[in-house]
Motif scaffolding. Structure first.
Motif, PDB file in Angstrom:
ATOM      1  N   ASN A  99       0.826  -1.204   0.000  1.00 27.29           N
ATOM      2  CA  ASN A  99       0.000   0.000   0.000  1.00 27.29           C
ATOM      3  C   ASN A  99       0.863   1.257   0.000  1.00 27.29           C
ATOM      4  O   ASN A  99       1.788   1.387   0.798  1.00 27.29           O
ATOM      5  CB  ASN A  99      -0.924   0.020   1.217  1.00 27.29           C
ATOM      6  CG  ASN A  99      -1.778   1.279   1.260  1.00 27.29           C
ATOM      7  OD1 ASN A  99      -1.634   2.106   2.158  1.00 27.29           O
ATOM      8  ND2 ASN A  99      -2.653   1.437   0.284  1.00 27.29           N
ATOM      9  N   ILE A 100       0.567   2.173  -0.927  1.00 25.51           N
ATOM     10  CA  ILE A 100       1.235   3.471  -1.012  1.00 25.51           C
ATOM     11  C   ILE A 100       0.230   4.539  -0.611  1.00 25.51           C
ATOM     12  O   ILE A 100      -0.754   4.771  -1.333  1.00 25.51           O
ATOM     13  CB  ILE A 100       1.749   3.742  -2.450  1.00 25.51           C
ATOM     14  CG1 ILE A 100       2.596   2.572  -2.960  1.00 25.51           C
ATOM     15  CG2 ILE A 100       2.509   5.057  -2.498  1.00 25.51           C
ATOM     16  CD1 ILE A 100       3.856   2.304  -2.174  1.00 25.51           C
ATOM     17  N   PRO A 101       0.423   5.210   0.511  1.00 28.43           N
ATOM     18  CA  PRO A 101      -0.560   6.216   0.946  1.00 28.43           C
ATOM     19  C   PRO A 101      -0.659   7.383  -0.035  1.00 28.43           C
ATOM     20  O   PRO A 101       0.255   7.642  -0.830  1.00 28.43           O
ATOM     21  CB  PRO A 101       0.000   6.690   2.293  1.00 28.43           C
ATOM     22  CG  PRO A 101       0.934   5.605   2.741  1.00 28.43           C
ATOM     23  CD  PRO A 101       1.503   5.035   1.481  1.00 28.43           C
ATOM     24  N   GLY A 102      -1.773   8.091   0.043  1.00 28.85           N
ATOM     25  CA  GLY A 102      -1.935   9.288  -0.763  1.00 28.85           C
ATOM     26  C   GLY A 102      -0.974  10.374  -0.323  1.00 28.85           C
ATOM     27  O   GLY A 102      -0.577  10.448   0.833  1.00 28.85           O
ATOM     28  N   ARG A 103      -0.557  11.214  -1.278  1.00 29.01           N
ATOM     29  CA  ARG A 103       0.367  12.334  -1.043  1.00 29.01           C
ATOM     30  C   ARG A 103       1.587  11.880  -0.240  1.00 29.01           C
ATOM     31  O   ARG A 103       1.872  12.391   0.851  1.00 29.01           O
ATOM     32  CB  ARG A 103      -0.349  13.496  -0.354  1.00 29.01           C
ATOM     33  CG  ARG A 103      -1.350  14.193  -1.286  1.00 29.01           C
ATOM     34  CD  ARG A 103      -2.063  15.351  -0.610  1.00 29.01           C
ATOM     35  NE  ARG A 103      -1.146  16.388  -0.143  1.00 29.01           N
ATOM     36  CZ  ARG A 103      -0.570  17.319  -0.895  1.00 29.01           C
ATOM     37  NH1 ARG A 103      -0.802  17.326  -2.213  1.00 29.01           N
ATOM     38  NH2 ARG A 103       0.227  18.233  -0.383  1.00 29.01           N
ATOM     39  N   SER A 104       2.272  10.934  -0.821  1.00 31.32           N
ATOM     40  CA  SER A 104       3.444  10.391  -0.132  1.00 31.32           C
ATOM     41  C   SER A 104       4.539  10.053  -1.132  1.00 31.32           C
ATOM     42  O   SER A 104       4.293   9.936  -2.351  1.00 31.32           O
ATOM     43  CB  SER A 104       3.074   9.131   0.647  1.00 31.32           C
ATOM     44  OG  SER A 104       2.828   8.042  -0.230  1.00 31.32           O
ATOM     45  N   VAL A 105       5.752   9.914  -0.602  1.00 35.60           N
ATOM     46  CA  VAL A 105       6.870   9.345  -1.359  1.00 35.60           C
ATOM     47  C   VAL A 105       7.339   8.150  -0.553  1.00 35.60           C
ATOM     48  O   VAL A 105       7.612   8.252   0.656  1.00 35.60           O
ATOM     49  CB  VAL A 105       7.999  10.349  -1.561  1.00 35.60           C
ATOM     50  CG1 VAL A 105       9.141   9.722  -2.355  1.00 35.60           C
ATOM     51  CG2 VAL A 105       7.486  11.600  -2.292  1.00 35.60           C
ATOM     52  N   VAL A 106       7.418   6.992  -1.208  1.00 32.85           N
ATOM     53  CA  VAL A 106       7.714   5.749  -0.514  1.00 32.85           C
ATOM     54  C   VAL A 106       8.897   5.053  -1.196  1.00 32.85           C
ATOM     55  O   VAL A 106       8.909   4.897  -2.421  1.00 32.85           O
ATOM     56  CB  VAL A 106       6.504   4.796  -0.509  1.00 32.85           C
ATOM     57  CG1 VAL A 106       6.821   3.497   0.217  1.00 32.85           C
ATOM     58  CG2 VAL A 106       5.286   5.481   0.123  1.00 32.85           C
ATOM     59  N   THR A 107       9.879   4.657  -0.402  1.00 32.74           N
ATOM     60  CA  THR A 107      10.957   3.808  -0.901  1.00 32.74           C
ATOM     61  C   THR A 107      10.673   2.382  -0.464  1.00 32.74           C
ATOM     62  O   THR A 107      10.434   2.122   0.726  1.00 32.74           O
ATOM     63  CB  THR A 107      12.326   4.248  -0.347  1.00 32.74           C
ATOM     64  OG1 THR A 107      12.546   5.607  -0.700  1.00 32.74           O
ATOM     65  CG2 THR A 107      13.434   3.402  -0.933  1.00 32.74           C
ATOM     66  N   LEU A 108      10.660   1.474  -1.431  1.00 28.34           N
ATOM     67  CA  LEU A 108      10.480   0.044  -1.160  1.00 28.34           C
ATOM     68  C   LEU A 108      11.834  -0.635  -1.279  1.00 28.34           C
ATOM     69  O   LEU A 108      12.471  -0.585  -2.331  1.00 28.34           O
ATOM     70  CB  LEU A 108       9.482  -0.558  -2.152  1.00 28.34           C
ATOM     71  CG  LEU A 108       8.076   0.058  -2.156  1.00 28.34           C
ATOM     72  CD1 LEU A 108       7.228  -0.593  -3.229  1.00 28.34           C
ATOM     73  CD2 LEU A 108       7.412  -0.078  -0.792  1.00 28.34           C
ATOM     74  N   VAL A 109      12.274  -1.248  -0.187  1.00 29.07           N
ATOM     75  CA  VAL A 109      13.577  -1.912  -0.146  1.00 29.07           C
ATOM     76  C   VAL A 109      13.354  -3.408  -0.188  1.00 29.07           C
ATOM     77  O   VAL A 109      12.733  -3.977   0.710  1.00 29.07           O
ATOM     78  CB  VAL A 109      14.347  -1.513   1.129  1.00 29.07           C
ATOM     79  CG1 VAL A 109      15.703  -2.236   1.170  1.00 29.07           C
ATOM     80  CG2 VAL A 109      14.556  -0.013   1.181  1.00 29.07           C
ATOM     81  N   LEU A 110      13.840  -4.046  -1.233  1.00 28.47           N
ATOM     82  CA  LEU A 110      13.727  -5.500  -1.378  1.00 28.47           C
ATOM     83  C   LEU A 110      14.977  -6.144  -0.773  1.00 28.47           C
ATOM     84  O   LEU A 110      16.076  -5.900  -1.248  1.00 28.47           O
ATOM     85  CB  LEU A 110      13.614  -5.884  -2.848  1.00 28.47           C
ATOM     86  CG  LEU A 110      12.248  -5.616  -3.483  1.00 28.47           C
ATOM     87  CD1 LEU A 110      12.359  -5.555  -4.979  1.00 28.47           C
ATOM     88  CD2 LEU A 110      11.266  -6.692  -3.065  1.00 28.47           C
TER      89      LEU A 110
END
Length: 509
Positions: free
Chosen positions: A498-509
């Protein structure tokens, strides 16, 4: 009465649950295809500069200056995984022209925009230089390994008018002083290393040569292409003779389009062809110590979005005509009215400015193929969208505030480390969620990171289509109104994220 209250509470709870379920059922879902086998540019660094506030902030109380340094440079994390800072991998040091020593006579009215010389003689200027030195050492102590020294103007002892800004838009150093400036920079590199232990990896001798720099607002010096090339040739010969490892970066163009077109600067444009096109009278590509990169600033080229993308495509095409040449985005903050999208006036500690900044970084990396991305003011006392950290305009102490722009830059800089490759990451059904921007990176340890910019108010679920996802875990780091690089729990990489609204998200695998 109690029974009635109990019934009402049950009804309210049921309605709330129905609302949550309805939102989940209608939440947008997109798939991101990840292919590490398809790679693009190598990322060398993310950076910011010490101009102009670090000369003061470096003399603030230890607790406050260390907090600022941690925010900027630290790669530490808490026991819960919360990053302490954004882990900048390069620091830009302003090699001042000496306007600070001149004081009011410098013609630069704002004391905070005057800069001390490395040969500062008076106690006030020495103190300012010590403030800059403190941040150099703080960066080094926190693991930063790349450093760049830049000049906005030649030192005043070498300028034509004895000032750190120009007269009538004319270059403020004559060709017969290029050798003197070159010798000075050798001494400057040696002096900084002796004082701080920092060796400059790069020297950038000119800044935005297209502007006339005659208003006294700050230190600055214009150059046409012939003058710039003449200075760099002198520098290169001097550095080589002294067997310096320091590389020379050109040309810090005021706008990215000056790299590939003449535009309104007839003798200051087409800098890719001028400096790296074989056969040019200003050719620099075969000189020792000249970095095989060309730098420009993203100012005034970021709105509207379609033009932002088109200009970066043209830039990438121009860079691609020179084998091995790289593009560095070496300075940016939000300036101007940006076609009505956002105004640079008035500081913004929240997500509106941060999301706009994230869009700029995204297109610079994914369309212009920037191999480095560098912010302008790390610290500022001004009421503009010009800083990562804001402080009071006080020389010895005051209040400080972090901004969401700081942490959004950290969604890139903290996780994309020097030597990382940008890899293919494609949103398959982007039409379902306009405003979603995704880019992918593989670090030298083969870890894979995605940076997702969601400028819409609605959350979105992302399904990772990645052949190596099975059996792996993913952790998110979210910058939004609710938190900064806030770590999520580990989850299976083959499940939607899930990516919240008005956000910047880094996904680390």
């Amino acid at each position: 009465m109690q029974a009635m209250k109990h019934v009402i509470l049950l009804l309210c709870g049921a309605l709330a649950l129905q609302s949550v379920v309805a939102q989940q059922q209608h939440r947008t879902s997109v798939t991101v295809d990840i292919d590490p086998a398809i790679s693009y540019q190598t990322i060398h660094n993310f950076a910011a500069s010490d101009a102009w506030s670090c000369q003061f902030a470096g003399n603030w109380p230890d607790s406050k200056r260390n907090r600022m340094a941690d925010w900027l440079f630290s790669t530490d994390t808490s026991a819960t995984g919360q990053p302490a800072g954004i882990g900048l991998s390069m620091w830009r040091f302003n090699i001042g022209a000496g306007s600070a020593e001149q004081g009011a006579a410098s013609g630069i009215k704002d004391e905070w925009r005057r800069a001390p010389s490395l040969e500062a003689a008076d106690n006030s200027s020495k103190k300012k230089l010590e403030g800059q030195y403190w941040f150099l050492q703080a960066a080094l102590q926190r693991g930063v390994q790349q450093f760049l020294g830049f000049l906005n103007s030649p030192p005043v002892q070498f300028t034509t008018n004895g000032k750190a800004f120009a007269t009538n838009g004319n270059c403020n150093i004559s060709a017969d002083r290029y050798a003197d400036l070159s010798a000075y920079l050798v001494q400057a590199i040696q002096k900084v290393k002796a004082a701080t232990g920092v060796q400059f990896n790069y020297i950038s001798p000119v800044n935005e040569p297209q502007w006339d720099w005659s208003d006294g607002g700050q230190e600055g010096c214009p150059y046409n292409n012939e003058q710039l090339a003449g200075l760099v040739k002198s520098l290169s010969a001097t550095f080589a003779a002294k067997q310096l490892s320091t590389r020379i970066l050109v040309a810090e163009a005021g706008k990215i389009n000056y790299l590939y077109e003449l535009h309104d600067k007839k003798d200051k444009g087409e800098q890719v062809k001028n400096f790296f096109g074989k056969g040019s009278a200003n050719y620099l590509g075969n000189l020792p110590n000249v970095q095989h990169s060309i730098a420009a600033h993203s100012y005034f080229t970021t709105s509207p979005e379609k033009d932002q993308v088109a200009m970066r495509r043209r830039l990438a095409a121009s860079i691609a005509t020179i084998p091995g040449l790289e593009f560095w985005q070496s300075e940016y903050c939000i300036l101007g009215d940006n076609d009505g999208e956002i105004n640079g006036s008035g500081k913004d500690l929240g997500m509106t400015a941060a999301l706009y900044l994230a869009r700029v970084i995204h297109y610079d990396l994914t369309v212009a193929n920037a191999a480095a991305w560098q912010y302008w003011l790390a610290i500022s006392p001004y009421d503009y969208k010009d800083a990562l950290i804001y402080i009071d305009k006080q020389a010895t102490d005051g209040q400080l505030q972090d901004s969401k722009m700081l942490w959004v830059l950290g969604n890139y800089s903290r996780f994309i480390r020097p030597g990382a490759k940008r890899i293919q990451a494609t949103v398959k059904d982007s039409a379902a969620h306009n405003g979603l921007l995704v880019s992918g990176y593989r670090n030298t340890d083969n870890s894979v990171n995605l940076v997702v910019v969601n400028s819409k108010a609605e959350a979105v679920d992302i399904k990772l289509n990645y052949q190596h996802a099975k059996g792996k875990q993913v952790r998110s780091y979210t910058t939004s109104a609710a938190g900064s690089l806030q770590p999520g729990t580990y989850a299976n990489a083959d499940q939607p994220v899930n990516i919240p609204g008005r956000s910047v998200v880094t996904l680390v695998l």
